[in-house]
Design an enzyme around this catalytic site. Structure first.
Site, mmCIF file in Angstrom:
data_model
loop_
_atom_site.group_PDB
_atom_site.id
_atom_site.type_symbol
_atom_site.label_atom_id
_atom_site.label_comp_id
_atom_site.label_asym_id
_atom_site.label_seq_id
_atom_site.Cartn_x
_atom_site.Cartn_y
_atom_site.Cartn_z
ATOM 1 N N TYR A 33 26.592 42.620 -7.791
ATOM 2 C CA TYR A 33 27.671 43.105 -6.722
ATOM 3 C C TYR A 33 27.281 43.095 -5.282
ATOM 4 C CZ TYR A 33 25.650 47.932 -5.906
ATOM 5 O OH TYR A 33 24.729 48.737 -5.582
ATOM 6 N N LYS A 149 20.658 42.803 -6.716
ATOM 7 C CA LYS A 149 21.616 44.007 -6.720
ATOM 8 C C LYS A 149 22.486 43.980 -7.897
ATOM 9 C CE LYS A 149 24.561 45.851 -3.011
ATOM 10 N NZ LYS A 149 23.992 47.159 -3.046
ATOM 11 N N GLU A 182 12.772 53.505 -1.895
ATOM 12 C CA GLU A 182 14.119 53.183 -1.382
ATOM 13 C C GLU A 182 15.004 54.597 -1.794
ATOM 14 O OE1 GLU A 182 16.543 49.945 -2.122
ATOM 15 O OE2 GLU A 182 15.727 50.061 -4.154
ATOM 16 N N LEU A 207 15.451 47.109 -2.760
ATOM 17 C CA LEU A 207 16.526 45.877 -2.481
ATOM 18 C C LEU A 207 16.348 45.414 -1.056
ATOM 19 C CD1 LEU A 207 19.619 44.975 -3.645
ATOM 20 C CD2 LEU A 207 20.415 46.440 -2.188
HETATM 21 N N1 PDD Z 1 24.090 50.182 -1.659
HETATM 22 N N2 PDD Z 1 19.026 50.037 -1.692
HETATM 23 C C1 PDD Z 1 19.971 50.500 -2.830
HETATM 24 C C2 PDD Z 1 19.524 50.737 -3.931
HETATM 25 C C3 PDD Z 1 21.167 50.201 -2.496
HETATM 26 O O1 PDD Z 1 22.123 50.093 -3.457
HETATM 27 C C4 PDD Z 1 21.838 49.634 -1.283
HETATM 28 C C5 PDD Z 1 22.939 49.595 -0.950
HETATM 29 C C6 PDD Z 1 20.631 49.432 -0.045
HETATM 30 C C7 PDD Z 1 21.093 48.963 1.195
HETATM 31 O O2 PDD Z 1 21.632 47.702 1.331
HETATM 32 P P1 PDD Z 1 22.474 47.195 2.229
HETATM 33 O O3 PDD Z 1 22.034 47.514 3.746
HETATM 34 O O4 PDD Z 1 22.810 45.695 2.163
HETATM 35 O O5 PDD Z 1 23.912 47.933 2.055
HETATM 36 C C8 PDD Z 1 19.354 49.620 -0.486
HETATM 37 C C9 PDD Z 1 25.307 49.863 -1.531
HETATM 38 C C10 PDD Z 1 25.987 50.237 -0.377
HETATM 39 C C11 PDD Z 1 26.307 50.612 -2.697
HETATM 40 O O6 PDD Z 1 25.662 50.550 -3.799
HETATM 41 O O7 PDD Z 1 27.379 51.302 -2.472
#
Ligand code: PDD
Length: 287
Positions: A33, A149, A182, A207
């Site tokens: 996703y 992801k 993270e 991620l």
């Molecule tokens: N989550 N690490 C994890 C485990 C994440 O699920 C996310 C983002 C990030 C940050 O990635 P980005 O900057 O590309 O949003 C880091 C999204 C927002 C979610 O699951 O809703």
């Protein structure tokens, strides 16, 4: 409110939008996703999000449902049909549907694609950033490919719930070496005594956050020093500031870790500066 959702070639009413009961996303979490911020009806960092979507699909050998150009047209439609000005686009691609079988489905099985958009109160994260958030540390219990992801989010769901029970908004995973990898849904950062930004290096443990990449661009433009290396909870507690980054939070100050204040326990100036710079540095494009 979400009114219309794109599902496998059709725009459906939210109440009726559905995928097959034997969708592999449902049965095996065999799916990936993306979440993209919508700012004044436009997309933030779409190129980087679509590049990561394509990479996640490649790594799992799920066929791309369509070209990036076609996907952008659908995203644009979904934003318009739901009249989203501030909010997010969520899209998910699964390996498709078929009788439950661990073996991959026959070549040619069409992937499932869902695209939905949701409005959020304009500026909600800016309000939260004024006070900052607490994080709760949790032993790392996710799989070894957190760079993809996937929707396999149960550890993150449970970690966030444990955080919530402890009065924190986010969980930070800590690996066997005692280092923070993270957040449950964000990347983790600290600012050292000499003002250096520190965040975990890109590897299969985290991620590759799009917001992380754009915050790095912003930090470089601001002349800030960045170190991509692991840091422990103890170092985070000695640091001047801490924050998390994600498409939904942008840059969110972390003011406590397991209830202990970081720095003076208030949102830090660097997090604030990077937050303000963020949308000037990010790619903003029509949906
Ligand atoms: N989550 N690490 C994890 C485990 C994440 O699920 C996310 C983002 C990030 C940050 O990635 P980005 O900057 O590309 O949003 C880091 C999204 C927002 C979610 O699951 O809703």
């Amino acid at each position: 409110m979400t009114r219309i959702v794109y599902v496998n070639g059709a725009y459906k009413r939210y109440e009726e939008a559905a995928v097959h009961v034997e969708d592999r996303g449902f049965q095996f979490a065999d799916a990936i996703y993306e979440v993209i911020e919508v700012l004044d009806g436009r997309l933030v960092d779409a190129t980087r999000h679509l590049a990561r979507l394509a990479r996640s699909l490649r790594e799992l050998r799920i066929p791309a449902p369509m070209s990036d150009a076609a996907l952008m047209l659908i995203i644009d439609q979904v934003i318009r049909r739901n009249r989203v000005r501030y909010g997010i686009v969520y899209m998910q691609v699964t390996r498709g549907a078929g009788p439950r079988d661990f073996a991959l489905p026959p070549a040619g099985t069409p992937p499932t694609l869902v695209v939905l958009a949701r409005s959020q109160r304009k500026g909600w994260s800016a309000v939260l950033a004024e006070t900052g958030i607490g994080v709760k540390t949790i032993p790392e219990n996710r799989w070894g490919r957190c760079d993809i992801k996937t929707v396999m989010l149960l550890p993150a769901v449970l970690a966030k719930d444990e955080a919530r029970e402890n009065g924190a908004k986010e969980a930070w995973f800590v690996d066997a070496q005692g280092n923070v990898t993270e957040g449950a849904s964000s990347n983790a950062w600290i600012v050292t005594a000499d003002g250096t930004l520190v965040t975990h290096p890109l590897d299969p443990q985290i991620l590759p956050g799009v917001t992380r990449a754009t915050v790095m661009d912003a930090a470089k433009l601001e002349g800030l020093k960045i170190e991509e290396r692991a840091f422990s909870k103890a170092e985070a507690l000695r640091s001047r500031e801490a924050f998390v980054t994600s498409a939904t939070n942008i840059v969110m100050p972390v003011v406590t870790i397991d209830g202990v204040p970081v720095g003076d326990g208030k949102p830090g100036p660097l997090a604030h500066r990077l937050r303000l710079r963020f949308h000037h540095v990010a790619e903003i494009s029509a949906g």
